[in-house]
Motif scaffolding. Structure first.
Motif, PDB file in Angstrom:
ATOM      1  N   VAL A 158      11.770 -17.953 -36.039  1.00  0.00           N
ATOM      2  CA  VAL A 158      12.378 -16.878 -35.248  1.00  0.00           C
ATOM      3  C   VAL A 158      12.679 -17.375 -33.839  1.00  0.00           C
ATOM      4  O   VAL A 158      13.768 -17.145 -33.295  1.00  0.00           O
ATOM      5  CB  VAL A 158      11.450 -15.645 -35.204  1.00  0.00           C
ATOM      6  CG1 VAL A 158      11.972 -14.621 -34.194  1.00  0.00           C
ATOM      7  CG2 VAL A 158      11.348 -15.006 -36.582  1.00  0.00           C
ATOM      8  N   ALA A 159      11.728 -18.082 -33.233  1.00  0.00           N
ATOM      9  CA  ALA A 159      11.944 -18.643 -31.893  1.00  0.00           C
ATOM     10  C   ALA A 159      13.095 -19.640 -31.902  1.00  0.00           C
ATOM     11  O   ALA A 159      13.927 -19.658 -30.982  1.00  0.00           O
ATOM     12  CB  ALA A 159      10.670 -19.315 -31.393  1.00  0.00           C
ATOM     13  N   ALA A 160      13.168 -20.471 -32.944  1.00  0.00           N
ATOM     14  CA  ALA A 160      14.238 -21.471 -33.049  1.00  0.00           C
ATOM     15  C   ALA A 160      15.609 -20.808 -33.123  1.00  0.00           C
ATOM     16  O   ALA A 160      16.568 -21.262 -32.484  1.00  0.00           O
ATOM     17  CB  ALA A 160      14.010 -22.355 -34.272  1.00  0.00           C
ATOM     18  N   VAL A 161      15.703 -19.732 -33.899  1.00  0.00           N
ATOM     19  CA  VAL A 161      16.982 -19.011 -34.031  1.00  0.00           C
ATOM     20  C   VAL A 161      17.390 -18.400 -32.689  1.00  0.00           C
ATOM     21  O   VAL A 161      18.562 -18.455 -32.300  1.00  0.00           O
ATOM     22  CB  VAL A 161      16.872 -17.919 -35.115  1.00  0.00           C
ATOM     23  CG1 VAL A 161      18.101 -17.008 -35.082  1.00  0.00           C
ATOM     24  CG2 VAL A 161      16.727 -18.563 -36.496  1.00  0.00           C
ATOM     25  N   ILE A 162      16.428 -17.837 -31.971  1.00  0.00           N
ATOM     26  CA  ILE A 162      16.749 -17.238 -30.669  1.00  0.00           C
ATOM     27  C   ILE A 162      17.221 -18.309 -29.686  1.00  0.00           C
ATOM     28  O   ILE A 162      18.205 -18.121 -28.972  1.00  0.00           O
ATOM     29  CB  ILE A 162      15.518 -16.495 -30.108  1.00  0.00           C
ATOM     30  CG1 ILE A 162      15.156 -15.314 -31.000  1.00  0.00           C
ATOM     31  CG2 ILE A 162      15.807 -16.000 -28.676  1.00  0.00           C
ATOM     32  CD1 ILE A 162      13.868 -14.607 -30.604  1.00  0.00           C
ATOM     33  N   TYR A 163      16.527 -19.446 -29.670  1.00  0.00           N
ATOM     34  CA  TYR A 163      16.959 -20.551 -28.802  1.00  0.00           C
ATOM     35  C   TYR A 163      18.377 -21.001 -29.165  1.00  0.00           C
ATOM     36  O   TYR A 163      19.206 -21.273 -28.288  1.00  0.00           O
ATOM     37  CB  TYR A 163      16.005 -21.739 -28.931  1.00  0.00           C
ATOM     38  CG  TYR A 163      14.792 -21.668 -28.039  1.00  0.00           C
ATOM     39  CD1 TYR A 163      14.914 -21.640 -26.649  1.00  0.00           C
ATOM     40  CD2 TYR A 163      13.509 -21.645 -28.588  1.00  0.00           C
ATOM     41  CE1 TYR A 163      13.794 -21.577 -25.832  1.00  0.00           C
ATOM     42  CE2 TYR A 163      12.372 -21.583 -27.775  1.00  0.00           C
ATOM     43  CZ  TYR A 163      12.529 -21.553 -26.402  1.00  0.00           C
ATOM     44  OH  TYR A 163      11.420 -21.492 -25.587  1.00  0.00           O
ATOM     45  N   TYR A 164      18.645 -21.102 -30.455  1.00  0.00           N
ATOM     46  CA  TYR A 164      19.974 -21.533 -30.922  1.00  0.00           C
ATOM     47  C   TYR A 164      21.056 -20.569 -30.440  1.00  0.00           C
ATOM     48  O   TYR A 164      22.107 -20.987 -29.951  1.00  0.00           O
ATOM     49  CB  TYR A 164      19.986 -21.630 -32.444  1.00  0.00           C
ATOM     50  CG  TYR A 164      21.316 -22.047 -33.013  1.00  0.00           C
ATOM     51  CD1 TYR A 164      21.696 -23.392 -33.033  1.00  0.00           C
ATOM     52  CD2 TYR A 164      22.200 -21.102 -33.526  1.00  0.00           C
ATOM     53  CE1 TYR A 164      22.925 -23.766 -33.550  1.00  0.00           C
ATOM     54  CE2 TYR A 164      23.428 -21.470 -34.050  1.00  0.00           C
ATOM     55  CZ  TYR A 164      23.787 -22.814 -34.067  1.00  0.00           C
ATOM     56  OH  TYR A 164      25.010 -23.184 -34.563  1.00  0.00           O
ATOM     57  N   ILE A 165      20.785 -19.277 -30.577  1.00  0.00           N
ATOM     58  CA  ILE A 165      21.758 -18.272 -30.144  1.00  0.00           C
ATOM     59  C   ILE A 165      21.988 -18.364 -28.640  1.00  0.00           C
ATOM     60  O   ILE A 165      23.132 -18.283 -28.161  1.00  0.00           O
ATOM     61  CB  ILE A 165      21.281 -16.855 -30.536  1.00  0.00           C
ATOM     62  CG1 ILE A 165      21.285 -16.699 -32.057  1.00  0.00           C
ATOM     63  CG2 ILE A 165      22.155 -15.785 -29.887  1.00  0.00           C
ATOM     64  CD1 ILE A 165      20.661 -15.399 -32.547  1.00  0.00           C
TER      65      ILE A 165
END
Length: 221
Positions: free
Chosen positions: A192-199
């Protein structure tokens, strides 16, 4: 293999709080680094050898030392050396700002040197002060020239904020670690953290590309 993202999403308020902190630290550090990088870039191009040496030494030190070591030096070593204790958030701002300033000042130095020296000479002939020449003529052109580098540095700064979780700042990474501890899950909270960083990074890149195109169009006009 099953994934329990529903369990992780129950901690969404924690992620939002971490996200706010991440954005706050990124923007605050960017502003302070810009303020610091301008005089730093100027002393790098001055004819004063002492100031010149100080400017390049500063950059060499911050480029050579890992960011995590810098954070530890400010947060843990400063109280011992100087008797000054910084909060975790203040330590994050100081370290990230000074680190980013080293890179931005180098890009800015190249941008200033790329401005035609004839413009400075013409301004001097017209009686325009050096300060006004720098503020109204040189810096605007230099900033346009290094704008892509500034976007890249901002993205690097955003990703670098994940290190401040080590000293207790509840950023996005720290929030995910808290979710890991509470939910006894590892993959889902980190994903979830990785997806937020990516966005965040993709959004920043898109905004930067759009602004860069607008700058090019304005230069043509």
């Amino acid at each position: 293999m099953t994934f329990q993202f529903n369990t992780v999403f129950e901690y969404w308020p924690m992620y939002l709080e971490g996200l706010r902190t991440t954005i706050y630290v990124t923007l605050g550090s960017l502003i302070f680094s810009l303020i610091l990088s301008i005089p730093l870039a100027m002393i790098k191009i001055t004819k004063n050898k002492i100031l010149n040496f100080i400017g390049f030494l500063y950059t060499d030190i911050f480029r050579a030392l890992p960011s995590l070591v810098q954070i530890y030096l400010v947060y843990f070593a400063a109280p011992q050396l100087f008797g000054i204790t910084f909060t975790a958030m203040t330590s994050a701002f100081i370290t990230l700002s000074m680190n980013a300033a080293a890179y931005i000042s180098e890009a800015l130095r190249g941008g200033i040197l790329s401005v035609d020296i004839g413009q400075r000479e013409a301004a001097k002939a017209l009686g325009i002060s050096q300060v006004d020449t720098l503020k109204d003529i040189v810096l605007p052109q230099a900033l346009k020239a290094v704008f892509p580098s500034m976007i890249n540095e901002t993205i690097g700064l955003l990703k670098g904020t994940s290190l401040v979780s080590i000293i207790g700042v509840v950023d996005l990474m720290r929030a995910s670690r808290q979710v890991m501890a509470d939910s006894y899950l590892s993959f889902e909270p980190l994903m979830v953290a990785a997806v937020i960083y990516y966005i965040l990074v993709k959004s920043m890149s898109m905004i930067g590309n759009r602004l860069e195109k607008q700058i090019r169009v304005s230069e043509i006009r």
